[in-house]
Design an enzyme around this catalytic site. Structure first.
Site, PDB file in Angstrom:
ATOM      1  N   HIS A 175       0.768  -1.169  -0.046  1.00 45.47           N
ATOM      2  CA  HIS A 175      -0.007  -0.118   0.035  1.00 45.47           C
ATOM      3  C   HIS A 175       0.930   1.251  -0.013  1.00 45.47           C
ATOM      4  CE1 HIS A 175       0.903  -0.481   4.417  1.00 45.47           C
ATOM      5  NE2 HIS A 175       0.099   0.518   4.646  1.00 45.47           N
ATOM      6  N   HIS A 200       1.244   3.957   1.926  1.00 43.78           N
ATOM      7  CA  HIS A 200       2.002   4.656   3.195  1.00 43.78           C
ATOM      8  C   HIS A 200       3.209   4.848   3.103  1.00 43.78           C
ATOM      9  CE1 HIS A 200      -1.890   4.088   5.832  1.00 43.78           C
ATOM     10  NE2 HIS A 200      -2.057   5.163   5.383  1.00 43.78           N
ATOM     11  N   ASP A 219       5.721   4.719   5.081  1.00 39.43           N
ATOM     12  CA  ASP A 219       6.606   3.757   5.501  1.00 39.43           C
ATOM     13  C   ASP A 219       6.813   2.254   4.846  1.00 39.43           C
ATOM     14  OD1 ASP A 219       4.026   3.367   6.555  1.00 39.43           O
ATOM     15  OD2 ASP A 219       4.670   1.925   8.268  1.00 39.43           O
ATOM     16  N   HIS A 220       5.915   2.134   3.761  1.00 33.31           N
ATOM     17  CA  HIS A 220       6.034   0.852   3.077  1.00 33.31           C
ATOM     18  C   HIS A 220       6.555   1.110   1.574  1.00 33.31           C
ATOM     19  CE1 HIS A 220       3.490  -1.913   6.032  1.00 33.31           C
ATOM     20  NE2 HIS A 220       3.565  -0.522   6.429  1.00 33.31           N
ATOM     21  N   HIS A 242      -7.293  -2.336   5.621  1.00 37.87           N
ATOM     22  CA  HIS A 242      -6.376  -1.078   6.181  1.00 37.87           C
ATOM     23  C   HIS A 242      -7.211   0.175   5.855  1.00 37.87           C
ATOM     24  CE1 HIS A 242      -3.008   0.242   8.194  1.00 37.87           C
ATOM     25  NE2 HIS A 242      -2.489   0.812   6.860  1.00 37.87           N
ATOM     26  N   ASP A 264      -0.316  -4.146   5.836  1.00 44.05           N
ATOM     27  CA  ASP A 264      -1.133  -3.757   7.117  1.00 44.05           C
ATOM     28  C   ASP A 264      -2.299  -4.020   7.146  1.00 44.05           C
ATOM     29  OD1 ASP A 264       1.411  -2.454   7.488  1.00 44.05           O
ATOM     30  OD2 ASP A 264       0.726  -0.419   7.561  1.00 44.05           O
ATOM     31  N   HIS A 313       6.121  -5.443  12.235  1.00 49.16           N
ATOM     32  CA  HIS A 313       5.281  -4.122  12.045  1.00 49.16           C
ATOM     33  C   HIS A 313       5.062  -3.826  13.163  1.00 49.16           C
ATOM     34  CE1 HIS A 313       2.584  -0.884  10.452  1.00 49.16           C
ATOM     35  NE2 HIS A 313       3.253  -1.104   9.647  1.00 49.16           N
TER      36      HIS A 313
END
Lengths: 305, 305
Positions: A63, A65, A67-68, A143, A213, A271
């Site tokens: 996804h 975000h 941090d990914h 998510h 997530d 995570h």
């Protein structure tokens, strides 16, 4: 047994800590490298795990975000600096190509290779990658934004042909693959040697699933039935279960429930929220539900058996 | 003496290694934090150096190569996650705002604070930041793309007033600042007490210069005269001097020549090429030219005296 292993590059979550990098993993299937998520610093961790950039084939982003996926820009810039020529395939949710293509272009006026973006539909589970030995299937998750996990599944492999039988019956090279695929062998005099005499069974196909997530999804267990290794996010402990729900994340024991209900071989949790100074509470809570649980650690390599 | 120190967050160059992070530093001036360059992973290194995000005031980007600025997106995302409200000022070459503003927006739909971009002219040396105690001046460098170093200079500080003189002459509070700034004190009976009797000299203003990335620029020495601490890139050793020139970088001994010709107090070298497994060759070559040289190291803190 052919190589099939998972290298953890980062198992932290969004807020940086001195202990974890953001999400990134590399699945090594017979020395082809498939990256899953690419948080900031993934290229540094890739080097620390002694992986080879020229074996990197594809990147799967769960996804969009930060941090990914923020590490993608620097990683592509480095591959360009190294003079890569092979295409790099990036699988990501809709909308990802537009933002990444333009930033990558800004930082790399001249590219030595092509980045091929494949935007997948995050609403359905489908095969988005396939080669001779492997399929990768999306697993829609629950998510805050469109997000999919990934199921890496080996294809059934051919049976093992016995060397001594090749010699004994003088089996020609041209027949080897047919026999590995189950055919009998017919001698010049018409006698049939049954396949079971010539071969031993193939290794059972193995599989790895990455689920991050996501909120706790009981229905996920059905799709993960019999998976050998499962990575499931475990951002929070039970005490923070309400935060897990409201922020679309899971607790360690929820991750373990999914693993138990799916009957997976082994569970890795990760995570981790930055609030935990050490993750032993998460491990404890997961182990109470599913005993074959381990904590993810940076630069850990887990073999899939 | 007021705090004035430099924290090295990363001293590698473009290609990742297991030993160095890409370029980033934090200058701490009286507990206000000014970041210089923001390579990938800068936010992680920021935490490792035990710096406080809420003290971060401004970020100065020398040029728009990936290894000097890619960490900006993740850092801003983290500050947003932390709920920052104060503006963050980002000084960078022309063209930088467009690319960063749109990516930052993509990853942060709702911002809790404003990022204020200031694009500077890379062709001239000018003051781009000023507060009560400090100025930051650009230093145009000779690189493959528009690139500036930065000179952090303390403003002259007021003289120290002697407490015993305040008591002896009953100096009113309203006069203290005037006396610190050099005025004499006139008593009720008309007698003049000369300033030298009431005060001791102020600390001499200190300065720090950051010069990366650049080819050897002899003319730089003139602009760096008397600087207390100089960071100068030293990407290559003498044996690779031709590469240094063709790639618009410097050798360690060229960095030391600039330091020697400018008569700086101390030199830190960094921005090491990934080809050197250890940087002792760079240190040796620099020391042969300028003895007050040290190697930059991640999470090192250098006090400016």
């Amino acid at each position: 047994m052919e190589k099939f292993e998972v290298n953890i590059l980062g198992c932290g979550s969004a807020k940086p800590t001195t202990r974890h990098f953001p999400a990134s993993q590399v699945v090594n299937v017979r020395d082809k490298l498939f990256m899953i998520d690419c948080g900031e610093g993934a290229q540094i961790q890739f080097c620390k795990s002694h992986l080879k950039f020229n074996r990197l084939q594809s990147i799967f982003i769960s996804h969009l975000h930060a941090d990914h996926c923020l590490g993608l820009i620097g990683l592509v810039s480095t591959l360009n600096l190294l003079g890569r020529t092979a295409q790099l395939h990036v699988y990501l949710p809709k909308g990802g190509e537009e933002v990444f293509a333009s930033v990558i272009h800004f930082f790399n006026w001249e590219m030595t290779f092509e980045v091929v973006f494949h935007e997948y539909d995050d609403k359905v589970s489908e095969v988005i990658y396939e080669d001779r030995s492997l399929t990768v299937t999306t697993l829609p998750l629950d998510h805050k934004m469109p997000c999919c996990g990934f199921l890496f599944a080996e294809k059934p492999s051919p049976r093992h042909i016995l060397r001594e039988m090749i010699d004994a019956y003088e089996i020609p090279l041209s027949m080897i693959n047919c026999i590995k695929n189950g055919e009998d062998f017919v001698l010049a005099d018409g006698r049939v040697i049954p396949n079971e005499r010539l071969t031993t069974p193939s290794d059972p196909p193995r599989s790895y699933a990455y689920c991050s997530d996501t909120r706790y999804m009981p229905a996920l267990a059905e799709k993960l039935k019999g998976v050998n290794l499962l990575f499931h996010e475990a951002t929070f402990c039970e005490e923070d279960a309400q935060k897990a729900t409201s922020r679309y994340h899971s607790t360690a024991s929820q991750a373990a429930q999914v693993a138990r209900d799916a009957g997976v071989g082994k569970l890795i949790i990760g995570h981790y929220s930055s609030r935990y100074d050490d993750e032993s509470v998460l491990l404890r809570e997961a182990l109470a539900v599913f005993e074959h649980t381990v904590l993810a650690r940076e630069n850990m390599c887990v073999k899939i058996m």
